[in-house]
Design an enzyme around this catalytic site. Structure first.
Site, PDB file in Angstrom:
ATOM      1  N   ASP A 241       0.892  -1.241   0.082  1.00  0.00           N
ATOM      2  CA  ASP A 241      -0.020   0.018   0.007  1.00  0.00           C
ATOM      3  C   ASP A 241       0.881   1.226   0.041  1.00  0.00           C
ATOM      4  O   ASP A 241       0.533   2.177  -0.692  1.00  0.00           O
ATOM      5  CB  ASP A 241      -0.850   0.042   1.278  1.00  0.00           C
ATOM      6  CG  ASP A 241      -2.178  -0.865   1.361  1.00  0.00           C
ATOM      7  OD1 ASP A 241      -2.693  -0.911  -0.124  1.00  0.00           O
ATOM      8  OD2 ASP A 241      -2.832  -0.958   2.140  1.00  0.00           O
ATOM      9  N   ILE A 242       1.786   1.350   0.845  1.00  0.00           N
ATOM     10  CA  ILE A 242       2.568   2.506   0.935  1.00  0.00           C
ATOM     11  C   ILE A 242       3.404   2.681  -0.139  1.00  0.00           C
ATOM     12  O   ILE A 242       3.578   3.994  -0.789  1.00  0.00           O
ATOM     13  CB  ILE A 242       3.777   2.379   2.230  1.00  0.00           C
ATOM     14  CG1 ILE A 242       2.882   2.270   3.586  1.00  0.00           C
ATOM     15  CG2 ILE A 242       4.671   3.417   2.188  1.00  0.00           C
ATOM     16  CD1 ILE A 242       3.621   1.967   4.587  1.00  0.00           C
TER      17      ILE A 242
END
Length: 411
Positions: free
Chosen positions: A184-185
């Site tokens: 996600d990051i």
């Protein structure tokens, strides 16, 4: 932080329709760089992560507020506006806001926003220079495009877990996810780069475009040298835990009171390591004289190094190896991370005023620009904190119009 400094993206406004982490992480990067980020949230509940606690930020008396620490991690510097995106009036409001924005971020399922007239094709028709970034699990096309995507699933599907974790056959062996939602990051980071590139193109040509970001694409790209090794050799890599496939010693060791990492990247550093530990004979041993030989005989060498390291404390080893010029470091818990003098010198922990908690502690952006510093000077907003401000300031709505929209459940 100098709030009077110019902001690199002070001329950019972002309409953030995303939730959870990948999209909000991108939007937070843009906000840190000075963009005006308007976060659109569901009335009453807001971003899913507002409820992802405990822990919650404490108030002045130490009691938990409604602000989950998870939400706080990804929403610094934004303005929160509540809009019911499923209502016709809410959709009309968002289309009005788009006319005042440079970028739209969204992470709805593929095709979901078409029904609301908020998809790229619909918004491009009213604002041709719009930069529109879609973030999904698997992208806008392909056989998985319809699926919902989550970081944990994609860490597995994209190969990261196959190369992360202790070696099979050893205690604790098996695939392991990263300790944070790394996919996600990184998708948020790649999305940030793509948005900035699209804005640069727009500034040169006047043309907007659609950015298609997928968690799975990002995870495959993140395989980096490991992915390249596989494609060029056809050999499936294995997990090595805290060791390295090609360098020995390049791993963790247990001291008498904790763990250290030793990264001896060449024969000279290896020699200095064992000499500092009082075992120069390990450097003279022909089986361990070069890195290829140490890799070949790692099962013989590593137990000897384990026994050597176990005789001293972590602090003693770090002092010895730093003096000898051998790269090393501790495995810190978060108490130790935020107490580390280097982390403190770089001001990586910040405290910002907050309307409910009084103040909140956050991790600062690592982007340090000399002329246009990343600010991060506004705490993540409470739900709907800026609804009236944005609707009145950008759209010219009167108090009566805003009150009517709120009475209808649109806000």
């Amino acid at each position: 932080m100098n709030n009077a400094a110019p902001k690199a993206l002070g001329h950019i406004r972002v309409l953030d329709l995303s939730r959870v982490l990948a999209g909000p992480w991108c939007a937070q990067n843009l906000a840190d760089l000075g963009a005006d980020v308007i976060k659109i949230e569901r009335p009453g509940t807001g971003d899913d992560t507002r409820a992802w606690g405990p822990p919650y930020a404490p108030d002045a008396g130490g009691k938990p507020t409604s602000e989950a620490a998870y939400y706080l991690s990804a929403n610094r510097g934004k303005r929160s506006v509540t809009v019911d995106i499923a209502s016709a009036a809410g959709q009309a409001l968002l289309r009005e806001l788009v006319l005042h924005c440079d970028v739209v971020l969204e992470n709805f399922k593929v095709g979901h926003l078409v029904r609301y007239g908020l998809d790229y094709a619909s918004l491009r028709a009213i604002k041709p220079d719009l930069v529109y970034c879609s973030i999904t699990g698997f992208g806008q096309d392909g056989p998985y495009a319809h699926r919902a995507g989550y970081d944990f699933l994609v860490q597995g599907m994209g190969g990261l877990m196959s190369i992360t974790g202790e070696r099979d056959g050893l205690p604790g062996g098996g695939p392991q996810k990263a300790g944070v939602a790394l996919t996600d990051i990184m998708t948020g980071m790649y999305a940030t780069v793509a948005v900035l590139a699209a804005l640069t193109h727009r500034d040169r040509t006047g043309e907007g475009q659609h950015i298609d970001m997928a968690l799975l694409d990002t995870q495959v790209a993140m395989l980096a040298n490991v992915g390249s090794n596989y494609l060029n050799s056809g050999q499936r890599p294995q997990r090595w835990g805290n060791a390295h496939a090609n360098i020995v010693p390049y791993q963790t060791f247990a001291c008498s009171d904790g763990h250290i990492i030793v990264t001896a990247g060449n024969d000279g550093q290896y020699r200095k390591f064992v000499e500092a530990g009082g075992h120069p004979e390990l450097a003279r041993d022909e089986r361990f004289a070069t890195n290829p030989l140490r890799v070949k005989h790692r099962d013989l060498l590593v137990p000897l190094l384990d026994a050597m390291v176990a005789t001293r404390t972590r602090a003693e080893w770090i002092a010895l190896l730093e003096a000898a010029g051998v790269p090393c470091g501790p495995i810190n818990n978060l108490d130790e991370v935020f107490a580390d003098p280097q982390v403190q010198a770089r001001a990586m922990a910040i405290e910002l005023d907050h309307p409910l908690a009084g103040s909140v502690k956050l991790v600062r952006s690592p982007m340090k620009l000399s002329g246009t510093p990343a600010t991060g000077d506004a705490a993540p907003p409470v739900l709907g904190q800026h609804t009236d401000e944005v609707l009145a300031g950008l759209l010219g709505k009167s108090r009566e119009e805003i009150a009517a929209l709120r009475a209808q459940g649109v806000l």
